[in-house]
Enzyme design. Structure first.
Site, PDB file in Angstrom:
ATOM      1  N   HIS A  53       8.160  -5.920  -4.567  1.00  0.00           N
ATOM      2  CA  HIS A  53       7.118  -5.522  -5.517  1.00  0.00           C
ATOM      3  C   HIS A  53       7.481  -6.192  -6.853  1.00  0.00           C
ATOM      4  O   HIS A  53       7.962  -5.550  -7.776  1.00  0.00           O
ATOM      5  CB  HIS A  53       7.132  -3.996  -5.634  1.00  0.00           C
ATOM      6  CG  HIS A  53       5.912  -3.383  -6.246  1.00  0.00           C
ATOM      7  ND1 HIS A  53       4.980  -4.111  -6.954  1.00  0.00           N
ATOM      8  CD2 HIS A  53       5.479  -2.104  -6.269  1.00  0.00           C
ATOM      9  CE1 HIS A  53       4.028  -3.293  -7.375  1.00  0.00           C
ATOM     10  NE2 HIS A  53       4.308  -2.066  -6.968  1.00  0.00           N
ATOM     11  N   ARG A 110      -1.732   3.643  -9.284  1.00  0.00           N
ATOM     12  CA  ARG A 110      -1.457   3.004 -10.566  1.00  0.00           C
ATOM     13  C   ARG A 110      -1.427   1.483 -10.504  1.00  0.00           C
ATOM     14  O   ARG A 110      -1.877   0.833 -11.435  1.00  0.00           O
ATOM     15  CB  ARG A 110      -0.213   3.578 -11.247  1.00  0.00           C
ATOM     16  CG  ARG A 110       1.075   3.293 -10.615  1.00  0.00           C
ATOM     17  CD  ARG A 110       1.949   4.499 -10.602  1.00  0.00           C
ATOM     18  NE  ARG A 110       1.624   5.282  -9.431  1.00  0.00           N
ATOM     19  CZ  ARG A 110       1.264   6.548  -9.458  1.00  0.00           C
ATOM     20  NH1 ARG A 110       1.155   7.186 -10.577  1.00  0.00           N
ATOM     21  NH2 ARG A 110       0.999   7.178  -8.343  1.00  0.00           N
ATOM     22  N   THR A 111      -0.925   0.920  -9.445  1.00  0.00           N
ATOM     23  CA  THR A 111      -0.805  -0.542  -9.454  1.00  0.00           C
ATOM     24  C   THR A 111      -2.188  -1.192  -9.514  1.00  0.00           C
ATOM     25  O   THR A 111      -2.430  -2.105 -10.296  1.00  0.00           O
ATOM     26  CB  THR A 111      -0.023  -1.040  -8.223  1.00  0.00           C
ATOM     27  OG1 THR A 111       1.242  -0.368  -8.198  1.00  0.00           O
ATOM     28  CG2 THR A 111       0.215  -2.520  -8.278  1.00  0.00           C
ATOM     29  N   ARG A 161      -1.985  -6.208  -1.948  1.00  0.00           N
ATOM     30  CA  ARG A 161      -0.992  -5.234  -1.464  1.00  0.00           C
ATOM     31  C   ARG A 161      -1.226  -5.093   0.030  1.00  0.00           C
ATOM     32  O   ARG A 161      -2.369  -4.932   0.478  1.00  0.00           O
ATOM     33  CB  ARG A 161      -1.175  -3.890  -2.161  1.00  0.00           C
ATOM     34  CG  ARG A 161      -0.358  -2.802  -1.489  1.00  0.00           C
ATOM     35  CD  ARG A 161      -0.302  -1.530  -2.275  1.00  0.00           C
ATOM     36  NE  ARG A 161       0.566  -1.658  -3.433  1.00  0.00           N
ATOM     37  CZ  ARG A 161       1.012  -0.619  -4.136  1.00  0.00           C
ATOM     38  NH1 ARG A 161       0.651   0.603  -3.805  1.00  0.00           N
ATOM     39  NH2 ARG A 161       1.800  -0.800  -5.172  1.00  0.00           N
ATOM     40  N   LYS A 218      -3.190  -8.780  12.057  1.00  0.00           N
ATOM     41  CA  LYS A 218      -2.945 -10.181  12.387  1.00  0.00           C
ATOM     42  C   LYS A 218      -2.969 -11.062  11.147  1.00  0.00           C
ATOM     43  O   LYS A 218      -3.914 -11.054  10.388  1.00  0.00           O
ATOM     44  CB  LYS A 218      -4.009 -10.677  13.364  1.00  0.00           C
ATOM     45  CG  LYS A 218      -3.869 -10.026  14.725  1.00  0.00           C
ATOM     46  CD  LYS A 218      -4.926 -10.561  15.664  1.00  0.00           C
ATOM     47  CE  LYS A 218      -4.900  -9.804  16.963  1.00  0.00           C
ATOM     48  NZ  LYS A 218      -6.115 -10.012  17.740  1.00  0.00           N
TER      49      LYS A 218
HETATM   50  C1  NCD Z   1       5.629   2.160  -5.707  1.00  0.00           C
HETATM   51  C2  NCD Z   1       5.154   1.348  -4.513  1.00  0.00           C
HETATM   52  O1  NCD Z   1       3.972   1.354  -4.209  1.00  0.00           O
HETATM   53  O2  NCD Z   1       6.017   0.697  -3.948  1.00  0.00           O
HETATM   54  N1  NCD Z   1       4.586   2.586  -6.508  1.00  0.00           N
HETATM   55  C3  NCD Z   1       4.128   1.729  -7.469  1.00  0.00           C
HETATM   56  O3  NCD Z   1       3.651   0.646  -7.203  1.00  0.00           O
HETATM   57  N2  NCD Z   1       4.267   2.114  -8.733  1.00  0.00           N
HETATM   58  C4  NCD Z   1       6.595   3.216  -5.381  1.00  0.00           C
HETATM   59  C5  NCD Z   1       6.281   4.231  -4.320  1.00  0.00           C
HETATM   60  O4  NCD Z   1       5.242   4.196  -3.669  1.00  0.00           O
HETATM   61  O5  NCD Z   1       7.147   5.106  -4.150  1.00  0.00           O
END
Ligand code: NCD
Length: 306
Positions: A133, A55-56, A105, A84
Site C-alpha cells: 500500500h 478512507r483511501t 485497489r 483472472k
Molecule cells: C488499510 C488497508 O486497506 O490496507 N486501510 C487504509 O487504507 N487506510 C488498513 C486496514 O484495512 O487495516
C-alpha cells in the site's frame, strides 16, 4: 526529478531521494488543499476499487476534486470475484480511454503491476491484497516527519498484524531507507512476512517482540494495525490472535512525552478510545496528511507539480 507519467505501484520503485521529494512537495500543496485549486481542471481520475475502502477512495477523490479535477469509478466488492488477470487487463484498457490516471485497489497481489503494464496512463496502487500500500507508506512517513520533524534517528515500532497487513509491508520497506531502529511487535502467527523481514533487516536494525509493553518506553513512533480478519485462511486461526493488542491511555504513562501513536485506520479494538484524547494520538491527523500526500502524488504524475 521526473515524476510525470510515472506509476506508483510499489514503494520499492522509489529511492529515498524520490520519497523525500514527494514529502517536500506535499508541504507545498497544503495551501491548495485549504482553498482549492484549478491546476487539474479537465483531468479525470478513475478509481477502480475491487475491495472495500472508505478512507483511501475518498482521500484520492477529495485530493482530485481539491485540485479542480473530476473522478469516476466503482467500489464494488463483488467485482473481487473477477479473479483472472486477463479480465483486469481488459478493464484497464477500457478505462484508460475515460481517465488520465487510474487508482486501483485489488485483492490479488501483483494486480497493480499488471494494470500498470497494460495502461498507458499512470496507475496508482491503492492496496493490493496483503502485499503493498505504497501511498499509505508515503503518508505515514509524512506524518512522522511533520509531527517529529525528522525520520532519521528514530525508534519505530510496527505492531499488530505484520503478516497480512499491507500497510506495514510498504512502511517497513520505506523506513529501511532511513537511519532508524525498527521494532516489530506481533503474535508469532502474525510475524512480519519473510521476504520483507529479510530485505529490511539487510539495511537497518530490526528486533522482533511479542509484547507491546517491551517496547512502549523506547519508541518515538508506535504504529498500530488491525488484525486483518478477512485475509485469514480460517476463522479458527483468527480467533487465536484476535484482540492480541489493546492500547489504553494508561499504558502511555511509560511512553516518551513526544511519542506518537499512528494507525492506518480502520481500528477495531487495538486502540481504545481513551487514547484519542492523549497528546500521543495522531491517527486522525494522518488522514489530513494522507489527503495532502495524495494531492502531491497526483500533481506530480499528472505533471501539474514539479
Ligand atoms: C488499510 C488497508 O486497506 O490496507 N486501510 C487504509 O487504507 N487506510 C488498513 C486496514 O484495512 O487495516
Amino acid at each position: 526529478m521526473e515524476f510525470a507519467g510515472r506509476d506508483v505501484v510499489s514503494i520499492k520503485d522509489f529511492s529515498r531521494e524520490e520519497i523525500d521529494y514527494v514529502l517536500e512537495k506535499t508541504d507545498s500543496v497544503e495551501p491548495l488543499a485549504k482553498k482549492s485549486s484549478h491546476a487539474l481542471d479537465g483531468k479525470i481520475m478513475a478509481t477502480l476499487f475491487f475491495e472495500p475502502s472508505t478512507r483511501t477512495k475518498l482521500s484520492f477523490e477529495s485530493a482530485m476534486y481539491r485540485y479542480g479535477g473530476d473522478c469516476l469509478g466503482f467500489a464494488e466488492p463483488k467485482a473481487a470475484s473477477v479473479q483472472k488477470g486477463e479480465n483486469l487487463a481488459d478493464t484497464v484498457r477500457v478505462v484508460e480511454s475515460y481517465a488520465d490516471v487510474l487508482v486501483i485497489r485489488h485483492p490479488l497481489e501483483g494486480a497493480a503491476r499488471l494494470a500498470a503494464e497494460f495502461a498507458s496512463v499512470p496507475v496508482i496502487n491503492a492496496g493490493t491484497g496483503a502485499e503493498e500500500h505504497p501511498t499509505q507508506a508515503m503518508l505515514d512517513l509524512y506524518t512522522i516527519r511533520r509531527e517529529l520533524g525528522k525520520i532519521d534517528g528514530l525508534n519505530v515500532a510496527l505492531a499488530g498484524d505484520l503478516r497480512y497487513g499491507r500497510t506495514v509491508h510498504s512502511l517497513a520497506y520505506a523506513l529501511s531507507l532511513y537511519d532508524i531502529n525498527l521494532y516489530l511487535v506481533s503474535p508469532t502467527l502474525l510475524r512480519m512476512r519473510k521476504e520483507v523481514l529479510e530485505e529490511v533487516s539487510g539495511r537497518i536494525k530490526v528486533q522482533e517482540f511479542e509484547e507491546l509493553s517491551k517496547v512502549l518506553s523506547k519508541v518515538d513512533v508506535l504504529y498500530m494495525t488491525r488484525i486483518q480478519k478477512e485475509r485469514f485462511g480460517s476463522l479458527e486461526d483468527y480467533e487465536k490472535v484476535r484482540g492480541s493488542y489493546r492500547l489504553i491511555a494508561s499504558d502511555l504513562s511509560q511512553a516518551k512525552p513526544e511519542m506518537i501513536v499512528m494507525h492506518p485506520l480502520p481500528r477495531v479494538d487495538e486502540i481504545e478510545y481513551t487514547v484519542d484524547n492523549t497528546r500521543h494520538s495522531k491517527y486522525f491527523k494522518q488522514v489530513w496528511y494522507g489527503l495532502l500526500v495524495r494531492m502531491s502524488l497526483i500533481g506530480l504524475v499528472l505533471g501539474a507539480l514539479s
